[in-house]
Design a protein around this motif. Structure first.
Motif, PDB file in Angstrom:
ATOM      1  N   SER A 214       0.827  -1.210   0.000  1.00 59.59           N
ATOM      2  CA  SER A 214       0.000   0.000   0.000  1.00 59.59           C
ATOM      3  C   SER A 214       0.856   1.252   0.000  1.00 59.59           C
ATOM      4  O   SER A 214       0.519   2.243  -0.661  1.00 59.59           O
ATOM      5  N   ILE A 218       1.030   3.721  -3.343  1.00 58.76           N
ATOM      6  CA  ILE A 218       0.081   4.754  -2.909  1.00 58.76           C
ATOM      7  C   ILE A 218      -0.429   5.590  -4.075  1.00 58.76           C
ATOM      8  O   ILE A 218      -1.583   6.019  -4.081  1.00 58.76           O
ATOM      9  N   ILE A 221      -3.203   3.587  -5.706  1.00 59.41           N
ATOM     10  CA  ILE A 221      -4.376   3.553  -4.829  1.00 59.41           C
ATOM     11  C   ILE A 221      -5.134   4.868  -4.887  1.00 59.41           C
ATOM     12  O   ILE A 221      -6.363   4.903  -5.022  1.00 59.41           O
ATOM     13  N   HIS A 227      -8.651   3.457  -1.991  1.00 61.03           N
ATOM     14  CA  HIS A 227      -8.248   3.462  -0.586  1.00 61.03           C
ATOM     15  C   HIS A 227      -9.228   2.684   0.296  1.00 61.03           C
ATOM     16  O   HIS A 227      -8.848   2.049   1.267  1.00 61.03           O
ATOM     17  N   GLN A 230      -8.517  -1.090  -0.178  1.00 57.28           N
ATOM     18  CA  GLN A 230      -7.272  -1.438   0.505  1.00 57.28           C
ATOM     19  C   GLN A 230      -7.455  -1.426   2.012  1.00 57.28           C
ATOM     20  O   GLN A 230      -6.941  -2.292   2.722  1.00 57.28           O
TER      21      GLN A 230
END
Length: 607
Positions: A214, A218, A221, A227, A230
């Motif tokens: 993650s 990032i 994401i 987000h 995740q």
């Protein structure tokens, strides 16, 4: 990817923990001394009840104040001695066990560097990180505390029981009553806790993997607004780990309840029976006080059995996880073909002599299948024959998935060939040490990887020599990476983790600079210009041509502009080299190549 090993019937915690001995052996003198000091300190504590017996039956019964004060002084000295000895034990083990942890972590890191790429493809990085951090922390805690106190408490209990039996054997038998059920519960607990502890540590590794992915991903994401998904994945793993930890807590609570309750009941029964004996004149008050004081002194050693066993099991599973990596077979530095016949050696010697005359980079009947692939499956590369002459540049072209990147990875031995041979100037790459091979071959990958270091340090990783500023500037010039001089600290600027503070094109240019800085004899480039704009690409190509004139190069290419850097082109199709020639020859005579180079490729050829 490793899986959680639920079945621990064939695993002995003691046998597993004994594998730590090679790391502990250099500091064994201090560890054994610390254990001896702790045993003495514990035995000093057992002298206190004997002093109490003397005081009750002597000065207190005789109403002798001087004797009472003397007994108090003895108790004070014994208390200070016990505390001082335990403090000495901690001092003795703190530094050497920190050294053991550091050595184990360094050994793990060295092994990770030597393990083949196939291992790293198979293992999640979070699992490796958890082994290098959390698991080794558990091992150090075990060596510092449970290992010593399992011995200390065992000795303390044995000495204490002997003292109680000598005081009054009937009361001693009462105290020993719970011993058998407690031992049975400990055996059951140890087996069940081992399974849950292993599961928890594997889940910590999975959670670490999710966190690392993650953080590194990032941008993806955020870019795709993922987000929530995740966070949901993290929450699910976290909830699963929480459930496992609660399972551990329930097991520990159960064993602790048994270990605490049964001895307390035995002490209560001994108190009642002892009081009756004192009332009947069969036992002195001092003896009863000493007996009960000894029994109470054994409460901590007995009560601690539960969590000492728990910590030992966690250390055993941590050790098991550590050695799962350490037991993996590292890359062989050189490969000796001991099973060759005399005829084979003669034929190979003749081939090697021909290779030395021709020189350059040669693939001779190379077959490659990934280690985890089905042996009956079609190999990724099948009977690849290719010769790149000294000083020649060869472009490698093929459809997506044809095996181009895999073929380039075989040259520096990131993977080992399944069959066939690769030679550099007539010398088989498997006969060279990896250090020797990689001093001759430099590689630039399509996906450039930069480290959390300065620009200069990242580029100079491409050479073992003491390259100076002049070589660094030359490499940056070839890669058209002059943008580094506009960075806050120039070549001393830290690029950050994965180099994500730079653009994709900037990272690719630094990776190219790293490949050429050592002036390698052989250069392997995997589509090194894919992230560059048209103008930068043209400038890099112009500078790269000068470098290619002095080296033997294999260049994976997808665009005609990159193909035109090479003297000849090889077409890889279906895991085999199906055509070799110049760009113009293949464009005119090979439909597959013409299709791959269609559009801009034909336009450049027409020009």
């Amino acid at each position: 990817m490793p899986t959680t090993r639920e079945n621990t019937e064939d695993r002995s915690a003691v046998r597993t923990l004994l594998r730590l001995w090679p790391y502990v052996r250099p500091v064994r003198a201090r560890v054994f001394t610390a254990a001896f000091v702790a045993v003495v300190a514990s035995c000093v504590g057992l002298v206190i009840p004997l002093v109490l017996k003397w005081m009750v039956d002597g000065p207190i019964a005789d109403q002798d104040p001087a004797g009472v004060w003397l007994g108090a002084l003895y108790l004070l000295l014994l208390g200070f001695t016990e505390a001082g000895l335990f403090g000495m034990r901690r001092w003795l083990v703190a530094r050497p066990l920190s050294h053991v942890e550091a050595e184990m972590r360094a050994a793990l890191y060295r092994r990770l560097q030597r393990l083949p790429v196939a291992f790293h493809d198979r293992w999640p990085s979070g699992q490796l990180l958890s082994r290098a951090t959390a698991d080794l922390g558990l091992v150090r805690m075990f060596l510092a505390f449970p290992l010593t106190f399992l011995l200390v408490n065992t000795v303390t209990i044995l000495v204490g029981v002997i003292i109680m039996l000598l005081q009054d054997w009937t009361l001693g038998l009462v105290i020993l009553g719970p011993a058998i059920p407690v031992m049975v519960m400990c055996v059951v607990f140890e087996h069940r806790y081992a399974v849950v502890a292993r599961r928890a540590q594997d889940q910590v590794g999975d959670l670490t993997t999710v966190v690392e992915e993650s953080v590194l991903g990032i941008r993806i994401i955020k870019g795709f607004g993922r987000h929530r998904s995740q966070a949901r994945a993290f929450r699910e793993l976290s909830t699963k780990l929480r459930g496992t930890e609660l399972g551990k807590a329930r097991l520990l609570a159960t064993i602790w309840a048994v270990i605490v309750t049964l001895p307390e009941m035995a002490i209560g029964a001994a108190l009642v029976l002892g009081a009756v004996q004192v009332a009947d004149g069969e036992l002195s008050a001092g003896t009863l006080v000493a007996f009960l004081s000894t029994a109470l002194a054994l409460r901590w050693p007995v009560d601690s059995i539960g969590f000492l066993l728990a910590m030992s099991q966690e250390a055993a599973t941590a050790t098991e996880r550590y050695f799962e990596v350490m037991d993996e077979e590292p890359e062989k530095d050189t490969v000796v073909h001991a099973d060759r016949t005399a005829e084979d050696r003669t034929a190979e010697d003749a081939t090697a002599e021909a290779d030395r005359r021709d020189g350059g980079l040669r693939f001779d009947g190379v077959v490659f299948r990934y280690p985890d692939a089905d042996p009956a499956s079609t190999p990724t590369l099948n009977r690849v024959d290719l010769h790149i002459r000294p000083g020649e540049s060869m472009a490698l072209v093929g459809a997506t998935g044809s095996g181009k990147t895999t073929l380039t990875a075989l040259v520096p031995r990131l993977h080992e060939v399944t069959a066939g041979r690769i030679t550099l100037d007539g010398e088989d790459v498997t006969a060279m040490s990896r250090a020797q091979l990689r001093s001759k071959v430099a590689v630039a990958f399509e996906e450039p990887t930069l480290f959390s270091a300065s620009v200069g340090e990242n580029v100079l990783m491409g050479t073992d020599a003491e390259a100076g500023p002049a070589e660094l500037e030359r490499a940056l010039g070839v890669a058209q990476a002059d943008f580094v001089h506009a960075l806050p600290q120039g070549t001393g600027t830290q690029v950050g983790e994965q180099g994500l503070s730079l653009s994709g094109g900037q990272r690719q240019r630094l990776a190219l600079a790293r490949a050429v800085v050592g002036r390698p004899r052989f250069l392997v480039l995997d589509d090194p210009l894919s992230a560059l704009d048209v103008h930068t690409e043209a400038a890099v190509e112009a500078a790269l041509r000068r470098v290619l004139a002095d080296t033997t190069a294999l260049i994976v290419a997808h665009r005609p502009s990159t193909v035109l850097l090479a003297d000849r082109v090889a077409l890889l199709s279906g895991g085999r080299i199906t055509a070799v020639g110049t760009h113009q020859e293949l464009l005119r005579g090979n439909p597959e190549y013409a299709h791959l180079m269609s559009g801009s490729g034909r336009q450049e050829d027409d020009r």
